[in-house]
Design a protein around this motif. Structure first.
Motif, PDB file in Angstrom:
ATOM      1  N   LYS A  48       0.884  -1.044   0.628  1.00  0.00           N
ATOM      2  CA  LYS A  48       0.538  -0.015   0.149  1.00  0.00           C
ATOM      3  C   LYS A  48       0.853   1.377   0.227  1.00  0.00           C
ATOM      4  CE  LYS A  48      -3.936  -1.920  -0.508  1.00  0.00           C
ATOM      5  NZ  LYS A  48      -3.443  -3.750   0.066  1.00  0.00           N
ATOM      6  N   LYS A  51       0.153   2.556  -2.958  1.00  0.00           N
ATOM      7  CA  LYS A  51      -0.663   3.581  -3.902  1.00  0.00           C
ATOM      8  C   LYS A  51      -0.693   4.410  -3.320  1.00  0.00           C
ATOM      9  CE  LYS A  51      -3.342  -1.228  -4.040  1.00  0.00           C
ATOM     10  NZ  LYS A  51      -4.588  -1.508  -3.985  1.00  0.00           N
ATOM     11  N   SER A 191      -6.358  -8.722  -3.679  1.00  0.00           N
ATOM     12  CA  SER A 191      -7.811  -8.303  -2.941  1.00  0.00           C
ATOM     13  C   SER A 191      -8.746  -7.769  -3.362  1.00  0.00           C
ATOM     14  CB  SER A 191      -7.236  -8.483  -1.474  1.00  0.00           C
ATOM     15  OG  SER A 191      -8.144  -8.132  -1.123  1.00  0.00           O
ATOM     16  N   SER A 192      -8.440  -6.314  -3.150  1.00  0.00           N
ATOM     17  CA  SER A 192      -8.917  -5.264  -3.790  1.00  0.00           C
ATOM     18  C   SER A 192      -8.576  -5.206  -5.411  1.00  0.00           C
ATOM     19  CB  SER A 192      -9.152  -3.494  -3.098  1.00  0.00           C
ATOM     20  OG  SER A 192      -7.700  -3.493  -2.585  1.00  0.00           O
ATOM     21  N   THR A 195      -3.438  -3.419  -7.001  1.00  0.00           N
ATOM     22  CA  THR A 195      -2.149  -3.328  -7.584  1.00  0.00           C
ATOM     23  C   THR A 195      -2.378  -4.435  -8.410  1.00  0.00           C
ATOM     24  OG1 THR A 195      -1.562  -4.371  -4.969  1.00  0.00           O
ATOM     25  CG2 THR A 195      -0.169  -5.008  -6.670  1.00  0.00           C
ATOM     26  N   THR A 322       3.723  -8.754  -0.772  1.00  0.00           N
ATOM     27  CA  THR A 322       2.986  -7.600  -0.698  1.00  0.00           C
ATOM     28  C   THR A 322       2.961  -7.062   0.429  1.00  0.00           C
ATOM     29  OG1 THR A 322       1.537  -9.047  -1.327  1.00  0.00           O
ATOM     30  CG2 THR A 322       1.910  -7.288  -2.696  1.00  0.00           C
TER      31      THR A 322
HETATM   32  C1  LIG Z   1       0.119  -7.868   2.429  1.00  0.00           C
HETATM   33  C2  LIG Z   1      -1.039  -7.381   1.474  1.00  0.00           C
HETATM   34  N1  LIG Z   1      -1.025  -8.461   0.491  1.00  0.00           N
HETATM   35  C3  LIG Z   1      -1.162  -7.801  -0.835  1.00  0.00           C
HETATM   36  C4  LIG Z   1      -3.308  -7.586  -0.618  1.00  0.00           C
HETATM   37  C5  LIG Z   1      -3.759  -7.026  -2.342  1.00  0.00           C
HETATM   38  O1  LIG Z   1      -3.568  -5.704  -2.767  1.00  0.00           O
HETATM   39  P1  LIG Z   1      -4.803  -5.142  -3.638  1.00  0.00           P
HETATM   40  O2  LIG Z   1      -5.669  -4.643  -2.626  1.00  0.00           O
HETATM   41  O3  LIG Z   1      -4.191  -4.471  -4.441  1.00  0.00           O
HETATM   42  O4  LIG Z   1      -5.780  -5.780  -4.754  1.00  0.00           O
HETATM   43  C6  LIG Z   1      -2.824  -6.464   0.379  1.00  0.00           C
HETATM   44  C7  LIG Z   1      -4.387  -5.733   0.290  1.00  0.00           C
HETATM   45  O5  LIG Z   1      -5.147  -5.828   1.572  1.00  0.00           O
HETATM   46  C8  LIG Z   1      -2.075  -7.076   1.480  1.00  0.00           C
HETATM   47  O6  LIG Z   1      -2.422  -6.491   2.501  1.00  0.00           O
END
Ligand SMILES: Cc1ncc(COP(=O)(O)O)c(C=O)c1O
Length: 340
Positions: A48, A51, A191-192, A195, A322
């Motif tokens: 994050k 972003k 997730s959201s 990314t 991530t």
């Molecule tokens: C550790 C981690 N990896 C991956 C993600 C996924 O990223 P995105 O929400 O951009 O798909 C998150 C989102 O909260 C995260 O905290």
């Protein structure tokens, strides 16, 4: 022409570029590389931070005095938004699922330490719609109080936020050139969807400029967020538009969007055996710290794909780490220490 981001509002929050580390060989003989986005530096690091550089740049340019965002109880995104606010002198409000716990742990503890105000909604862990409604009403309240809030939707997954991962994709290509490799695939936890959208935007821009690019494979860990919503291709194309007119020929199609959802298990944030095994695998091979909700499941997907023969022997495969380590120190966050 190079892909440049200098014309965009951006706050300096992340330590970039993050390292690209050589990992072990995978089942089937492909070489793993780990992109250390867990080490982006901001408030404990994670994806994050990239972003937030663009989101906070936009917030400051629009005269915001506070940030409001939203997430699951142990949201890494919220923790890093809290850290960004601390660094930039912006008040931060976090709308979270669940109830106020008697003891703050993990991301909640850090968010509070960074000075954010936590608003517990009592909502179920992944009732994203309910959380967004609560975020909207809090934003309206803060506006009425004259706090000029800048509202950031779940995961910071707007086209502005996704710019951070377009930057990351170009950064990766430059690191591939330096290392003399041409990986076939980049795998990461999604997730959201921001990314993912950002990586695809960066990829499309690079393709438009004739660069050799890897495929992008998302391991989806949340139902109801990145599965169908937001539309990743649409978000990626909006991101390309922000990157500049000279990229007019760059575009992302539905065919470019691959989300493998087989590794979620029962649901978002419910641990899986494969995820715990991936956490142990990464810790034991590279000292990499993964978590049960995001990066552990993400790597379990990559290891599963390797076992299925998806990656050619002698090819190079990148896992974007991530982040997510603070959740290890929250209730239910500790992985099983052995497979039995
Ligand atoms: C550790 C981690 N990896 C991956 C993600 C996924 O990223 P995105 O929400 O951009 O798909 C998150 C989102 O909260 C995260 O905290």
């Amino acid at each position: 022409m190079q892909v440049v981001f200098d014309h965009l509002e951006r706050a300096s929050l992340a330590t970039l570029p993050t390292a690209l580390e050589l990992g072990p060989l995978l089942d089937g003989g492909a070489q793993l590389w780990v992109k250390r986005d867990d080490l982006t530096g901001l408030g404990g690091g994670g994806n994050k931070a990239r972003k937030l550089e663009f989101l906070c740049g936009d917030a400051l340019a629009s005269g915001a005095r506070s940030l409001v965002t939203v997430g699951a109880g142990q949201s890494n995104h919220c923790r890093m938004t809290a850290a960004a606010g601390a660094k930039l002198g912006l008040e931060v409000h976090l709308v979270l699922s669940g109830d106020q716990p008697s003891v703050l742990t993990g991301n909640q503890l850090l968010s509070t330490l960074f000075g954010a105000q936590l608003h517990f909604t009592g909502a179920e862990e992944s009732h994203w719609g309910e959380l967004e409604i609560a975020r909207e009403s809090l934003t309206a309240e803060l506006s009425a109080e004259g706090l000029s809030p800048y509202a950031i939707p779940i995961g910071g997954s707007t086209s502005v936020g996704a710019l951070g991962y377009a930057v990351a994709f170009i950064e990766l290509l430059d690191q591939f050139d330096e290392a003399g490799i041409a990986p076939s695939t980049v795998v990461f936890t999604s997730s959201s969807g921001g990314t993912h959208a950002g990586l695809l935007a960066g990829r499309a821009a690079a393709v438009a400029q004739g660069r050799v690019v890897p495929n992008v494979v998302a391991i989806g860990v949340a139902t109801g967020v990145n599965i169908g919503w937001p539309d990743v291709a649409e978000l990626a194309n909006e991101t390309v538009m922000l990157m500049g007119k000279h990229l007019e020929s760059a575009s992302v199609s539905e065919r470019d969007v691959e989300v493998d959802t087989r590794w979620i298990g029962e649901d978002y944030a419910i641990p899986t055996d494969a995820g715990d095994e991936a956490i142990r695998w990464a810790a034991g091979r590279g000292g990499w710290i993964l978590d049960r909700t995001y990066s552990g499941k993400g790597l379990s997907g990559l290891l599963g794909l390797a076992a299925e023969g998806r990656f050619a022997e002698d090819s190079d495969v990148v896992f974007i780490h991530t982040g997510g380590w603070p959740a290890l120190f929250a209730p239910g966050g500790a992985p099983l220490l052995s497979g039995s």
